[in-house]
Design a protein around this motif. Structure first.
Motif, mmCIF file in Angstrom:
data_model
loop_
_atom_site.group_PDB
_atom_site.id
_atom_site.type_symbol
_atom_site.label_atom_id
_atom_site.label_comp_id
_atom_site.label_asym_id
_atom_site.label_seq_id
_atom_site.Cartn_x
_atom_site.Cartn_y
_atom_site.Cartn_z
ATOM 1 N N PRO A 354 0.815 -1.225 0.000
ATOM 2 C CA PRO A 354 0.000 0.000 0.000
ATOM 3 C C PRO A 354 0.841 1.264 0.000
ATOM 4 O O PRO A 354 0.397 2.310 -0.468
ATOM 5 N N GLN A 357 1.570 2.027 -3.562
ATOM 6 C CA GLN A 357 0.350 2.544 -4.194
ATOM 7 C C GLN A 357 0.149 4.011 -3.878
ATOM 8 O O GLN A 357 -0.192 4.822 -4.752
ATOM 9 N N CYS A 358 0.385 4.400 -2.618
ATOM 10 C CA CYS A 358 0.203 5.801 -2.214
ATOM 11 C C CYS A 358 1.193 6.706 -2.918
ATOM 12 O O CYS A 358 0.815 7.748 -3.458
ATOM 13 N N THR A 361 0.481 6.809 -6.932
ATOM 14 C CA THR A 361 -0.771 7.455 -7.350
ATOM 15 C C THR A 361 -0.910 8.858 -6.782
ATOM 16 O O THR A 361 -1.669 9.663 -7.311
ATOM 17 N N GLN A 363 -2.311 9.463 -3.997
ATOM 18 C CA GLN A 363 -3.605 9.493 -3.324
ATOM 19 C C GLN A 363 -3.511 8.753 -1.990
ATOM 20 O O GLN A 363 -2.745 7.799 -1.845
ATOM 21 N N PRO A 364 -4.331 9.156 -0.999
ATOM 22 C CA PRO A 364 -4.314 8.461 0.291
ATOM 23 C C PRO A 364 -4.809 7.025 0.141
ATOM 24 O O PRO A 364 -5.595 6.706 -0.744
ATOM 25 N N VAL A 365 -4.337 6.171 1.015
ATOM 26 C CA VAL A 365 -4.766 4.777 1.059
ATOM 27 C C VAL A 365 -5.251 4.484 2.475
ATOM 28 O O VAL A 365 -4.511 4.708 3.438
ATOM 29 N N VAL A 366 -6.492 3.989 2.587
ATOM 30 C CA VAL A 366 -7.073 3.669 3.881
ATOM 31 C C VAL A 366 -7.166 2.155 4.024
ATOM 32 O O VAL A 366 -7.686 1.468 3.142
ATOM 33 N N ILE A 367 -6.652 1.653 5.129
ATOM 34 C CA ILE A 367 -6.802 0.245 5.480
ATOM 35 C C ILE A 367 -7.551 0.214 6.808
ATOM 36 O O ILE A 367 -6.962 0.471 7.874
ATOM 37 N N LEU A 397 -3.757 4.660 7.813
ATOM 38 C CA LEU A 397 -3.983 5.641 6.750
ATOM 39 C C LEU A 397 -2.624 6.084 6.235
ATOM 40 O O LEU A 397 -1.787 6.561 7.000
ATOM 41 N N ASP A 424 -13.747 7.836 5.527
ATOM 42 C CA ASP A 424 -13.557 8.708 4.370
ATOM 43 C C ASP A 424 -13.236 10.130 4.794
ATOM 44 O O ASP A 424 -12.430 10.821 4.165
ATOM 45 N N ARG A 427 -9.760 10.232 5.747
ATOM 46 C CA ARG A 427 -8.922 10.195 4.554
ATOM 47 C C ARG A 427 -8.743 11.590 3.971
ATOM 48 O O ARG A 427 -7.620 12.000 3.636
#
Length: 816
Positions: A354, A357-358, A361, A363-367, A397, A424, A427
């Motif tokens: 993750p 990925q962050c 991209t 963009q934030p990543v939420v787990i 996050l 969200d 995020r």
């Protein structure tokens, strides 16, 4: 966009109910460049009592509360009368007619048919750039704020956008915000646009650096009162009683209250970060700002080049990009995280993580919860360390630290299992937090990078002067005028001259910055070149002035040029508009400013320069500096010069200590605006017994005598190890001198100093050059021998002819 869209409270709620719930309906009006209304929201219809179809296309000045007092109760038409009072700044009319180019706010009273007089708060935001819109006006009914019977305190209120909107052109207007809002970077405007569309953040967020100057100080209940009402609801439910009406209204408004609390948090964080341009300090501020209020663990990673203060190529990071763990803040027991994931470690991240990925991209990543399987996958990246107990079952996050479209790093935020999962709204809050932090970090990074570049440039332009020259010791200091302007036009230099002499130079190009530094570099190079030609001081400044004229008339420079002869024990000086040097006498410790002809600055043109000779004694100290050391704005320069003389006379253990004493005495570390260059030379001299001179007639037989006297003198000095090479080179140089002289005797001089210096003078003005001699050539090998055996060698013209010299390194035991 308006808060009066019945999204959480019924339209029948009264003003007092709105105040209890912390909501104030907003009317939204857009005025075009012709002064006509181009948008009239439902909130505007409710507040002003005018239907949308009747408002569009009408002059805004006829519909909105402008300046101009009217008698109480007087009505001027179907749309009511407005009476301005208690204004906070210019009237709205000034904004409507375009006289104000900055945000304004105020308060007015208006009459609407069939209703009581309405108390109105208004805000006006000029819109600039292409497009028909000229002004955004927000207005609210302030009557709700008058009902404070329970005496509860209120906070400042500012206009804002609700989560839902009835503004058809909202998306288009938000898309054009980068064009129509002044003084904003592209990155900041894009961030604000995303907030407006997603969460309806307040208008005041339009400018992070320039808050709206006037905002009416009326507001909504504080969080403490809201918490008290929620506790009342809990007690009522526990007792089996109905929930009070005001608490029900509070529940209806929780969504807006949550947004407001997030804003308050972000504003608090913004106030805690960015207090320094130091990259390390900024990183610590960012980490401490979010723990524990927003998260329990904050781990910050930055790209390797960011940590090093370097630039890096554009583009998306990849699996080879190294990320440094630069900060770790947590609420667990001390050492629990530090022992497993220490600060300072660098590592890449695989593509399936993750984190990758962050950062790719942006963009934030939420787990929501880190499962056992995911915890194992993450832990596999940490060699020989099991971090699963630290991360499993926690909510995580990951937010990118992105500024100017470049990912600088990311923050991994984690909450304890007992805390609510990141959602969200978290995020978006985390993304906004990271955006603000990234901008501060990028400013610190760019400052660090530019500071490194400036220091490198300045270091490359300023010479690294050896602390010891023949017959003198030297110490220097350079101090930039400001932290942000480390490159300037001040310089110092020392140049080795024939005859064991040393040229000492201090100069100052007027002005600051790169242009002055570039001019300084040209002048310094010119001084070095002309000094190597052994030009007299006055002639050197004359040539330097001519060069400055050819370079252009934009810059002026001052320059002080001194030649120290340790054998003759004298200084030969010339001045071009520079402050005079200080001489500190070793005999009695007395210091004085040398009285030199001032001369005009370099670049004036057509002005003569004069030189003077000043006798000195071994141990005397010469202090040369630029005016930034002694000149303070608003103070006579004579005060600084007197302090310079006094501080230069203080005894010191070393040359460096003596320089530091001067710096401290003149307080150049605080409040200084100009660059400072300081050069101090202790004039040690050369003892007469360390100099030997002979004259030879123009007879080839004299070459043998020259070898003999050199051999004998080196024996007396204990330098027999140098005799063979010295004899060979002296033989070559004296042979050439005897052959090419025109009648004047040849002079040979040996000087024992830090090296063994040998000079041969004759009256021939033609400088010899190094030739490539062939096997059959009978000449041309002399200078080749000298070049091979000597430590250094050179030639220079004199008033009577030329000098050819060479140096040999002294044996270690003979060095002083």
């Amino acid at each position: 966009m308006d808060h009066g869209t019945e999204t959480g409270a019924s339209a029948g709620h009264g003003a007092a109910e709105y105040a209890a719930a912390g909501r104030i309906p907003l009317a939204v009006v857009v005025v075009d460049r012709e002064g006509l209304v181009s948008h009239w929201s439902r909130g505007a219809r409710r507040l002003f009592g005018i239907p949308r179809e009747d408002a569009l296309g009408r002059p805004a000045v006829d519909l909105l509360p402008v300046s101009g007092a009217l008698p109480e109760g007087e009505d001027t038409g179907p749309y009511g009368a407005y009476v301005a009072y208690d204004g906070l700044g210019p009237g709205l009319e000034s904004s409507l007619d375009g006289r104000l180019s900055y945000p304004a706010a105020g308060r007015a009273r208006l009459s609407v048919p069939d209703t009581e007089r309405v108390d109105v708060l208004w805000w006006a935001y000029p819109l600039v750039g292409p497009g028909p819109e000229r002004l955004l006006v927000l207005a609210a009914d302030a009557g709700a704020l008058h009902h404070q019977d329970d005496g509860m305190a209120v906070e400042r209120i500012a206009p804002g956008f609700a989560l839902h909107t009835d503004f058809p052109g909202a998306e288009e207007l938000a898309r054009r915000l980068p064009e129509i809002l002044p003084s904003m970077s592209v990155g900041e405007s894009a961030r604000i646009v995303s907030q407006v569309l997603e969460l309806g953040y307040p208008i005041l967020e339009f400018s992070q650096n320039d808050r709206v100057p006037v905002t009416p100080d009326w507001g909504v209940p504080r969080r403490a009162e809201r918490r008290e009402r929620r506790e009342r609801a809990a007690r009522a439910v526990a007792a089996g009683q109905p929930v009070p009406q005001d608490v029900q209204d509070e529940g209806e408004d929780l969504e807006y209250a949550a947004v407001r609390e997030r804003l308050e948090f972000l504003n608090e964080v913004s106030g805690k970060i960015g207090t320094s341009l130091d990259l390390a300090q900024t990183i610590i501020e960012v980490s401490k700002a979010v723990v524990p209020r927003f998260t329990d663990v904050a781990c910050t990673y930055l790209r390797e080049q960011v940590v090093a203060g370097e630039g890096f190529p554009d583009g998306v990071p990849d699996t080879t990009t190294m990320w440094h763990r630069v900060a770790l803040e947590h609420t667990d027991e001390p050492g629990r995280w530090e022992d497993v994931v220490p600060v300072g470690e660098a590592m890449p991240f695989p593509a399936e993580t993750p984190f990758f990925q962050c950062m790719t991209t942006g963009q934030p990543v939420v787990i929501p919860r880190i499962s056992e399987e995911m915890g194992h996958a993450i832990a596999s990246q940490f060699d020989k360390r099991d971090i699963r107990p630290l991360i499993t079952h926690r909510s995580m996050l990951i937010v990118p630290l992105k500024a100017r479209q470049v990912v600088l790093g990311f923050m991994a935020l984690m909450r304890h299992p007992e805390r609510p999962e990141f959602n969200d709204m978290d995020r978006v809050t985390g993304a906004e937090l990271a955006a603000r932090a990234a901008l501060v970090l990028d400013n610190a990074r760019m400052y660090t990078y530019q500071e490194n570049v400036a220091e490198t440039l300045q270091d490359s332009m300023l010479p690294h002067i050896a602390p010891r020259m023949t017959g003198c010791d030297i110490a220097t200091r350079y101090l930039p005028g400001t932290l942000l302007g480390r490159v300037g036009g001040d310089w110092f230099d020392s140049v080795k001259l024939p005859g064991a002499r040393t040229a000492l130079v201090v100069g100052d190009v007027m002005g600051h910055g790169l242009n002055s530094a570039a001019m300084m570099g040209q002048l310094r190079t010119a001084v070095q070149t002309m000094a190597a030609l052994d030009l007299p001081p006055a002639q050197l400044l004359r040539n330097l002035d001519d060069l400055a004229q050819r370079l252009g008339d934009t810059y002026l420079a001052t320059c002080l040029y001194a030649v120290y002869d340790p054998i003759a024990s004298e200084l030969h000086l010339a001045n071009a508009g520079h402050i005079p040097p200080v001489i500190v006498r070793a005999e009695d410790g007395r210091s004085e400013l040398l009285d030199l002809p001032t001369g005009a600055p370099i670049g004036v043109g057509g002005v003569p320069f004069e030189s003077v000779r000043v006798p000195v004694a071994p141990g005397d100290r010469l202090v040369m500096c630029t005016d930034g050391l002694v000149e303070v704005r608003g103070e006579d320069i004579g005060v600084g010069l007197a302090t310079l003389c006094e501080s230069a006379a203080h005894p010191a253990a070393s040359m460096d200590d003596a320089c530091d004493t001067i710096i401290r005495a003149l307080n150049t570390c605080g409040g200084r605006k100009d660059d400072v260059a300081l050069l101090m030379a202790r004039l040690a001299g050369i003892e007469p017994e360390d100099v030997a001179v002979w004259r030879f007639t123009l007879d080839p037989v004299e070459v043998g005598r020259a070898r003999a006297v050199v051999r004998e003198q080196l024996h007396d000095w204990g330098l027999d190890a140098l005799a063979h090479n010295a004899e060979l080179m002296v033989s070559e140089l004296v042979t050439n001198a005897v052959r090419h002289s025109h009648g004047r005797p040849v002079e040979l001089r040996l000087v024992r100093g830090d090296t063994l210096l040998c000079e041969v003078d004759d009256d021939d003005h033609t400088l010899p050059t190094l030739l490539s001699a062939g096997p059959g050539d009978e000449s041309g090998r002399g200078l080749r021998v000298v070049s091979t055996l000597a430590r250094e060698w050179g030639t220079s013209r004199t008033s009577a002819g030329k000098t050819v010299w060479f140096e040999l390194t002294l044996p270690r035991a003979a060095r002083r």
